[in-house]
Design a protein around this motif. Structure first.
Motif, PDB file in Angstrom:
ATOM      1  N   PRO A 210       0.869  -1.379  -0.176  1.00  0.00           N
ATOM      2  CA  PRO A 210       0.032   0.036   0.082  1.00  0.00           C
ATOM      3  C   PRO A 210       0.694   0.821   0.419  1.00  0.00           C
ATOM      4  O   PRO A 210       0.308   2.178  -0.471  1.00  0.00           O
ATOM      5  CB  PRO A 210      -0.861  -0.033   1.336  1.00  0.00           C
ATOM      6  N   HIS A 211       2.337   1.109   0.616  1.00  0.00           N
ATOM      7  CA  HIS A 211       3.073   2.619   0.577  1.00  0.00           C
ATOM      8  C   HIS A 211       3.774   2.790  -0.112  1.00  0.00           C
ATOM      9  O   HIS A 211       3.950   1.530  -1.196  1.00  0.00           O
ATOM     10  CB  HIS A 211       3.910   2.276   1.834  1.00  0.00           C
TER      11      HIS A 211
ATOM     12  N   ASP B 229       9.111 -10.571 -14.462  1.00  0.00           N
ATOM     13  CA  ASP B 229       7.989 -10.438 -13.114  1.00  0.00           C
ATOM     14  C   ASP B 229       8.733  -9.541 -13.098  1.00  0.00           C
ATOM     15  O   ASP B 229      10.473  -8.936 -12.883  1.00  0.00           O
ATOM     16  CB  ASP B 229       7.873 -11.632 -12.065  1.00  0.00           C
ATOM     17  N   GLU B 230       7.642  -8.842 -11.501  1.00  0.00           N
ATOM     18  CA  GLU B 230       9.067  -7.746 -10.557  1.00  0.00           C
ATOM     19  C   GLU B 230       8.281  -8.054  -9.093  1.00  0.00           C
ATOM     20  O   GLU B 230       6.934  -8.201  -9.053  1.00  0.00           O
ATOM     21  CB  GLU B 230       7.812  -6.203 -10.451  1.00  0.00           C
ATOM     22  N   MET B 231       9.230  -7.609  -8.639  1.00  0.00           N
ATOM     23  CA  MET B 231       8.623  -7.646  -6.950  1.00  0.00           C
ATOM     24  C   MET B 231       9.221  -6.274  -6.399  1.00  0.00           C
ATOM     25  O   MET B 231       9.885  -5.935  -6.889  1.00  0.00           O
ATOM     26  CB  MET B 231       9.505  -9.092  -5.892  1.00  0.00           C
ATOM     27  N   GLU B 232       8.082  -5.770  -4.741  1.00  0.00           N
ATOM     28  CA  GLU B 232       8.601  -5.377  -4.469  1.00  0.00           C
ATOM     29  C   GLU B 232       8.766  -4.843  -2.998  1.00  0.00           C
ATOM     30  O   GLU B 232       8.618  -6.127  -2.169  1.00  0.00           O
ATOM     31  CB  GLU B 232       7.122  -4.374  -4.260  1.00  0.00           C
ATOM     32  N   MET B 233       9.522  -4.619  -2.124  1.00  0.00           N
ATOM     33  CA  MET B 233       9.417  -3.760  -1.053  1.00  0.00           C
ATOM     34  C   MET B 233       8.974  -2.528  -0.510  1.00  0.00           C
ATOM     35  O   MET B 233       9.135  -1.404  -1.209  1.00  0.00           O
ATOM     36  CB  MET B 233      10.770  -4.709   0.236  1.00  0.00           C
ATOM     37  N   HIS B 234       7.996  -2.274   0.426  1.00  0.00           N
ATOM     38  CA  HIS B 234       8.187  -0.558   1.078  1.00  0.00           C
ATOM     39  C   HIS B 234       9.736   0.129   1.115  1.00  0.00           C
ATOM     40  O   HIS B 234      10.243  -0.377   1.711  1.00  0.00           O
ATOM     41  CB  HIS B 234       7.471  -0.267   2.033  1.00  0.00           C
TER      42      HIS B 234
END
Ligand code: AMP
Length: 180
Positions: A89-90, A104-109
């Motif tokens: 969310p952020h 593919d894509e990965m994410e972290m805050h």
């Protein structure tokens, strides 16, 4: 006491031709549902870091969340989710990585780890190492010190360990299966 490799190996279910023909899928839901095996796997993942200062445990969606959460609790560390694109969310940092077919894509805050914090990365299995390599790069991009990458299962024939060690991150695995 049952030897750890036997206990863990026996608790993992192998499903042939899932999700595609030719793949032997190593299903850890049976390990998670076996109280002794789940506890042993978590204890063994924690053991090298007991008494060490680990600020955060980063887990890769989705099976890395279950193992990583338990490891973080044992180490009195925080937990950081590394998620598939579009789930957080952020404000997030992201990295593209290649799968067998396509990207593919990965994410972290972006604020999930403070610069210099000591982090261990957890997932259930390392195969080619592409997923873990992307996660290590993402963590390093926001200043984490990645102390180790830890997996229950290694598929050594696929060479993932070397790929992570090439990033100067030690790799710990609990059991190995031949082939892929
Ligand atoms: P890789 O990026 O090739 O190292 O693949 C690792 C990721 O894919 C992990 O998140 C694993 O959960 C999953 N994975 C790859 N191969 C298998 C397999 N044979 N059985 C179960 N999960 C797998």
């Amino acid at each position: 006491m049952t030897q750890t490799p036997d206990l863990l190996r026996d608790a993992i279910r192998t499903i042939a031709d899932y999700p595609k023909p030719g793949i032997l899928f190593r299903d850890i839901t049976t390990l998670l549902g076996n109280a002794r095996a789940f506890r042993r796997a978590v204890d063994e993942l924690v053991q090298p870091f007991a008494g060490d200062k680990i600020d955060q445990v980063a887990g890769i969606e989705a099976r890395g969340f279950i193992l990583g959460g338990a490891v973080a609790h044992q180490l009195s560390s925080g937990f950081v989710p590394i998620r598939k694109k579009g789930k957080l969310p952020h404000k997030a940092v992201s990295i593209a990585y290649s799968l067998e077919y396509g990207l593919d894509e990965m994410e972290m805050h972006e604020d999930a780890v403070k610069p210099g914090e000591r982090v261990i990365l957890i997932d259930d299995l390392i195969a080619t190492g592409g997923t873990a390599e992307a996660a290590v790069k993402l963590l390093k991009s926001i200043g984490a010190e990645v102390v180790a990458a830890c997996f229950v299962i290694d598929l050594p024939d696929l060479g993932g360990r070397k790929r992570i060690e090439a990033l100067n991150v030690p790799v710990r695995t609990l059991i190995a299966f031949d082939g892929h």
